[in-house]
Design a protein around this motif. Sequence first.
Motif, PDB file in Angstrom:
ATOM      1  N   LYS A 120       0.836  -1.206   0.000  1.00 26.45           N
ATOM      2  CA  LYS A 120       0.000   0.000   0.000  1.00 26.45           C
ATOM      3  C   LYS A 120       0.866   1.248   0.000  1.00 26.45           C
ATOM      4  N   THR A 121       1.930   1.229   0.794  1.00 29.19           N
ATOM      5  CA  THR A 121       2.855   2.367   0.832  1.00 29.19           C
ATOM      6  C   THR A 121       3.516   2.551  -0.528  1.00 29.19           C
ATOM      7  N   THR A 122       3.932   1.436  -1.120  1.00 30.96           N
ATOM      8  CA  THR A 122       4.565   1.477  -2.440  1.00 30.96           C
ATOM      9  C   THR A 122       3.605   2.049  -3.476  1.00 30.96           C
ATOM     10  N   ASP A 123       2.370   1.589  -3.458  1.00 27.93           N
ATOM     11  CA  ASP A 123       1.373   2.095  -4.402  1.00 27.93           C
ATOM     12  C   ASP A 123       1.147   3.591  -4.216  1.00 27.93           C
ATOM     13  N   SER A 172       1.906   9.069  -6.221  1.00 21.52           N
ATOM     14  CA  SER A 172       2.373  10.435  -5.966  1.00 21.52           C
ATOM     15  C   SER A 172       3.446  10.828  -6.987  1.00 21.52           C
ATOM     16  N   PHE A 173       4.386   9.914  -7.226  1.00 18.73           N
ATOM     17  CA  PHE A 173       5.441  10.196  -8.203  1.00 18.73           C
ATOM     18  C   PHE A 173       4.848  10.331  -9.608  1.00 18.73           C
ATOM     19  N   GLN A 174       3.906   9.463  -9.948  1.00 19.94           N
ATOM     20  CA  GLN A 174       3.277   9.513 -11.271  1.00 19.94           C
ATOM     21  C   GLN A 174       2.569  10.854 -11.478  1.00 19.94           C
ATOM     22  N   GLU A 181      16.901  19.797 -16.375  1.00 25.73           N
ATOM     23  CA  GLU A 181      17.287  19.705 -14.958  1.00 25.73           C
ATOM     24  C   GLU A 181      16.177  19.025 -14.146  1.00 25.73           C
ATOM     25  N   ARG A 182      14.939  19.440 -14.417  1.00 30.63           N
ATOM     26  CA  ARG A 182      13.801  18.861 -13.687  1.00 30.63           C
ATOM     27  C   ARG A 182      13.622  17.377 -14.048  1.00 30.63           C
ATOM     28  N   TYR A 183      13.853  17.049 -15.295  1.00 32.04           N
ATOM     29  CA  TYR A 183      13.757  15.668 -15.750  1.00 32.04           C
ATOM     30  C   TYR A 183      14.788  14.804 -15.013  1.00 32.04           C
ATOM     31  N   GLN A 184      16.010  15.320 -14.867  1.00 29.00           N
ATOM     32  CA  GLN A 184      17.052  14.587 -14.140  1.00 29.00           C
ATOM     33  C   GLN A 184      16.691  14.434 -12.660  1.00 29.00           C
ATOM     34  N   GLN A 185      16.111  15.473 -12.083  1.00 25.76           N
ATOM     35  CA  GLN A 185      15.688  15.401 -10.677  1.00 25.76           C
ATOM     36  C   GLN A 185      14.633  14.305 -10.497  1.00 25.76           C
ATOM     37  N   LEU A 186      13.694  14.276 -11.418  1.00 29.27           N
ATOM     38  CA  LEU A 186      12.648  13.251 -11.332  1.00 29.27           C
ATOM     39  C   LEU A 186      13.234  11.846 -11.522  1.00 29.27           C
ATOM     40  N   GLY A 187      14.208  11.709 -12.402  1.00 31.38           N
ATOM     41  CA  GLY A 187      14.872  10.418 -12.610  1.00 31.38           C
ATOM     42  C   GLY A 187      15.582   9.957 -11.340  1.00 31.38           C
ATOM     43  N   GLN A 188      16.256  10.891 -10.663  1.00 27.91           N
ATOM     44  CA  GLN A 188      16.935  10.563  -9.406  1.00 27.91           C
ATOM     45  C   GLN A 188      15.921  10.190  -8.317  1.00 27.91           C
ATOM     46  N   LYS A 189      14.828  10.949  -8.297  1.00 25.09           N
ATOM     47  CA  LYS A 189      13.795  10.666  -7.305  1.00 25.09           C
ATOM     48  C   LYS A 189      13.208   9.274  -7.540  1.00 25.09           C
ATOM     49  N   GLU A 227       3.303  13.701  -9.990  1.00 24.45           N
ATOM     50  CA  GLU A 227       4.354  14.719 -10.119  1.00 24.45           C
ATOM     51  C   GLU A 227       4.972  14.687 -11.513  1.00 24.45           C
ATOM     52  N   TYR A 228       5.182  13.497 -12.060  1.00 20.13           N
ATOM     53  CA  TYR A 228       5.766  13.355 -13.389  1.00 20.13           C
ATOM     54  C   TYR A 228       4.806  13.874 -14.465  1.00 20.13           C
ATOM     55  N   GLN A 229       3.520  13.554 -14.311  1.00 17.97           N
ATOM     56  CA  GLN A 229       2.540  14.037 -15.288  1.00 17.97           C
ATOM     57  C   GLN A 229       2.436  15.558 -15.253  1.00 17.97           C
ATOM     58  N   GLU A 230       2.523  16.119 -14.061  1.00 18.62           N
ATOM     59  CA  GLU A 230       2.507  17.589 -13.927  1.00 18.62           C
ATOM     60  C   GLU A 230       3.713  18.195 -14.653  1.00 18.62           C
ATOM     61  N   PHE A 231       4.855  17.554 -14.495  1.00 17.62           N
ATOM     62  CA  PHE A 231       6.065  18.024 -15.181  1.00 17.62           C
ATOM     63  C   PHE A 231       5.884  17.957 -16.696  1.00 17.62           C
ATOM     64  N   GLN A 232       5.333  16.839 -17.188  1.00 21.76           N
ATOM     65  CA  GLN A 232       5.146  16.697 -18.626  1.00 21.76           C
ATOM     66  C   GLN A 232       4.220  17.782 -19.177  1.00 21.76           C
ATOM     67  N   ALA A 233       3.203  18.121 -18.407  1.00 16.41           N
ATOM     68  CA  ALA A 233       2.264  19.149 -18.848  1.00 16.41           C
ATOM     69  C   ALA A 233       2.947  20.514 -18.915  1.00 16.41           C
ATOM     70  N   GLN A 234       3.907  20.763 -18.030  1.00 16.70           N
ATOM     71  CA  GLN A 234       4.589  22.058 -17.979  1.00 16.70           C
ATOM     72  C   GLN A 234       5.871  22.090 -18.801  1.00 16.70           C
ATOM     73  N   ALA A 235       6.370  20.939 -19.233  1.00 11.46           N
ATOM     74  CA  ALA A 235       7.670  20.846 -19.894  1.00 11.46           C
ATOM     75  C   ALA A 235       7.752  21.684 -21.167  1.00 11.46           C
ATOM     76  N   ASN A 236       6.673  21.736 -21.953  1.00 16.32           N
ATOM     77  CA  ASN A 236       6.697  22.483 -23.209  1.00 16.32           C
ATOM     78  C   ASN A 236       6.839  23.985 -22.984  1.00 16.32           C
ATOM     79  N   SER A 237       6.344  24.482 -21.870  1.00 16.13           N
ATOM     80  CA  SER A 237       6.415  25.917 -21.599  1.00 16.13           C
ATOM     81  C   SER A 237       7.682  26.296 -20.822  1.00 16.13           C
ATOM     82  N   MET A 238       8.508  25.316 -20.436  1.00 13.90           N
ATOM     83  CA  MET A 238       9.725  25.587 -19.674  1.00 13.90           C
ATOM     84  C   MET A 238      10.908  25.765 -20.623  1.00 13.90           C
ATOM     85  N   ALA A 239      11.905  26.483 -20.137  1.00 12.22           N
ATOM     86  CA  ALA A 239      13.158  26.581 -20.889  1.00 12.22           C
ATOM     87  C   ALA A 239      13.779  25.190 -20.937  1.00 12.22           C
ATOM     88  N   GLN A 240      14.480  24.914 -22.026  1.00 15.56           N
ATOM     89  CA  GLN A 240      14.993  23.560 -22.225  1.00 15.56           C
ATOM     90  C   GLN A 240      15.960  23.140 -21.118  1.00 15.56           C
TER      91      GLN A 240
END
Length: 170
Positions: free
Chosen positions: A54-57, A62-64, A84-92, A66-79
């Motif tokens: 349950k904790t894992t799920d 929560s991570f999913q 950098e945010r993509y790498q942070q999410l990968g580390q997380k 956060e990742y979807q939120e990033f994808q939605a904002q990625a096009n409007s962000m500087a490359q």
Amino acid sequence: MKKISLLVITLITMASCQQTQKIGFVDNSKLVNEYQEKIDVEAKYKTLIDASNKTTDSLAQSFQAEYQEFQAQANSMAQDKAQERYQQLGQKQQMLQQQIQMAEQQIAAESQKEIDSLISKVRTFVKDYGKSNSYDFILGSNDAGSVMYGKEGDDLTATLVKALNDSYKK
């Protein structure tokens, strides 16, 4: 004199051959699997595994999000910011996977430690039972065929399961 000593040796030999050994056997897997303490240990770890899942799920959802939120904002962000945010999410994600794996390994190690202790306790119990009931041997049967046949009267499995469970209840 020679004949008398030969007669004595023959009588002793015949007498020793007449002694019968008390032998019984148990179905190892049935003995352990029907032991109430093992059933309780398995139930305990099933509860821990369910809680961990349950904790894992929850962490994965929560991570999913956060990742979807990033994808939605990625096009409007500087490359460079998006990278950098993509790498942070990968580390997380890696950290979460390691955390989950460590929790699973800890549960498995604790469970194995308890099962090993339980099996040792069963062996000691069978040994003590054999001594106190004058058995020369108590053999263990298993799927590999260590006891291929035994008279039902020599099968101590049910007796030992009951005695083990009675001992555990105390």
